[in-house]
Design an enzyme around this catalytic site. Structure first.
Site, PDB file in Angstrom:
ATOM      1  N   GLY A 108       3.639  -6.325 -49.533  1.00 27.75           N
ATOM      2  CA  GLY A 108       2.953  -6.529 -48.251  1.00 27.75           C
ATOM      3  C   GLY A 108       3.374  -7.793 -47.532  1.00 27.75           C
ATOM      4  N   GLY A 110       5.771  -7.800 -45.412  1.00 29.62           N
ATOM      5  CA  GLY A 110       6.303  -7.421 -44.094  1.00 29.62           C
ATOM      6  C   GLY A 110       7.791  -7.125 -44.108  1.00 29.62           C
ATOM      7  N   SER A 111       8.249  -6.407 -45.131  1.00 33.00           N
ATOM      8  CA  SER A 111       9.693  -6.149 -45.234  1.00 33.00           C
ATOM      9  C   SER A 111      10.199  -5.311 -44.054  1.00 33.00           C
ATOM     10  CB  SER A 111      10.031  -5.455 -46.561  1.00 33.00           C
ATOM     11  OG  SER A 111       9.262  -4.292 -46.726  1.00 33.00           O
ATOM     12  N   SER A 112       9.401  -4.360 -43.583  1.00 33.92           N
ATOM     13  CA  SER A 112       9.860  -3.503 -42.478  1.00 33.92           C
ATOM     14  C   SER A 112      10.032  -4.316 -41.202  1.00 33.92           C
ATOM     15  CB  SER A 112       8.851  -2.392 -42.207  1.00 33.92           C
ATOM     16  OG  SER A 112       8.605  -1.668 -43.375  1.00 33.92           O
ATOM     17  N   ALA A 114      10.441  -7.608 -40.964  1.00 35.64           N
ATOM     18  CA  ALA A 114      11.524  -8.584 -41.117  1.00 35.64           C
ATOM     19  C   ALA A 114      12.880  -7.884 -40.974  1.00 35.64           C
ATOM     20  CB  ALA A 114      11.410  -9.296 -42.464  1.00 35.64           C
ATOM     21  N   ASP A 155       3.311  -9.666 -37.648  1.00 38.99           N
ATOM     22  CA  ASP A 155       4.361  -9.788 -38.667  1.00 38.99           C
ATOM     23  C   ASP A 155       5.739  -9.952 -38.035  1.00 38.99           C
ATOM     24  OD1 ASP A 155       3.942  -7.242 -37.677  1.00 38.99           O
ATOM     25  OD2 ASP A 155       3.861  -6.248 -39.620  1.00 38.99           O
TER      26      ASP A 155
END
Ligand code: MEV
Length: 323
Positions: A108, A110-112, A114, A155
């Site tokens: 969680g 925020g890989s998407s 980033a 994010d």
């Protein structure tokens, strides 16, 4: 064929989770675990993607077919980011993208978001377009909304600007705060929370008692405003108290889990100034703000409560071109 490599930080929401979706403010910090993306413009009219952290060993699609047909889950944000970029800044050729992450896509951080920010920034560098932070935010936020339909964009802002931000839903305000490193401990609950599903469930719940949920968001706003003052004056004891109140509000929204609650109580009982879940809830991580001399005890307590401690530093730098 020039390759551009860009990195962007993960994030942790400090106070204001969910309320920020309803145009309220939140406080967010970027963390020092980063997403890395390398992009090159190629002669073929394809998107080629390698993303081993997202279980994509090699994915290929014609540029003109982007956004259509089946898209593997791990490729969605990169594919729609490339599509949106090319629609705004058309160029000849295709794109090769490789992503690597210092954090797991399950925690969680925020890989998407980033990855979306990195792809757009790298494409702008590779094709000679200047995208200032504001334009980058708008294009990345559009990408997230195209895919998820919901989300505040906090994010995205953390990945772009880094540091600690006061952010109002949709990016109406993005204010960097001069805050020094925060003594934060992160505990992973062992379960991935599905943000869009949880956000949509909260939206349904609000319809049943709009006035009551509105007052939860009003109190969240008050916690953020007070929290901003506390952070700017180094008032960690005060900030911890506000985190605990904010957790109560998130429990009221029904997004706290037993596991997250157990970790929060364990951290508080071991001396944390405050502890709360961070993000959508339903899983992912909790955060504890701690006196430095209690860190070891608090980490141990979170572990004993079933959590996995993830070492992070707050206030990390925003998106940057690495090579
Ligand atoms: C999820 O990390 C945080 C939420 O506030 C959703 C959002 O702001 O996009 C629940």
């Amino acid at each position: 064929m020039k390759t551009i490599t860009v990195s962007a930080p993960g994030k942790l929401l400090l106070i204001g989770d969910h309320a920020v979706v309803y145009n309220r403010p939140c406080l967010v910090t970027a963390v020092d675990q980063r997403m890395w993306v390398s992009v090159s413009v190629t002669a073929q009219q394809d998107l080629e993607l390698k993303a081993k952290d997202l279980a994509i060993s090699r994915y290929k699609k014609e540029i003109k077919a982007l956004g259509t047909g089946d898209i593997p889950k791990g490729a969605t944000f990169v594919e729609i980011a490339v599509k949106n970029y090319i629609e705004k800044f058309p160029f000849q050729g295709g794109v090769s993208v490789e992503t690597t992450s210092e954090f797991s896509s399950t925690v969680g951080f925020g890989s998407s978001s980033a990855a979306t920010v990195c792809v757009l920034k790298a494409l702008s560098e590779a094709t000679g377009n200047t995208l200032d932070n504001d334009s980058l935010f708008k294009l990345a936020y559009k990408t997230v909304l195209d895919i998820q339909g919901v989300g505040s964009g906090f994010d995205i802002a953390a990945a772009i600007y880094g540091g600690v931000l006061y952010f109002v839903g949709g990016g109406k305000v993005i204010e960097p705060l001069a805050v020094s490193t925060m003594p934060l401990i992160v505990g992973y609950s062992g379960k991935k929370g599905d943000t869009p599903t949880i956000v949509k469930a909260v939206a349904e719940k609000i319809k049943t008692n709009p006035g009551i949920y509105e007052s939860i968001f009003d109190t969240s706003t008050a916690c953020v405003e007070e929290g901003k003052k506390a952070l700017l004056s180094g008032g960690f004891v005060r900030f911890g108290e506000l985190m605990n109140i904010a957790e109560g509000l998130l429990a009221g929204l029904g997004v706290e889990t037993l596991q997250l609650a157990a970790m929060n109580y364990a951290a508080r009982n071991a001396g944390a100034y405050g502890a709360k879940l961070s993000g959508a809830g339903g899983g992912d991580c909790m955060i504890a703000l701690v006196p430095y001399d209690r860190s070891n005890d608090i980490e141990k307590a979170i572990t004993q409560a079933g959590g996995t401690v993830i070492p992070v530093k707050t206030n990390a730098q925003g998106v940057r071109v690495e090579a």
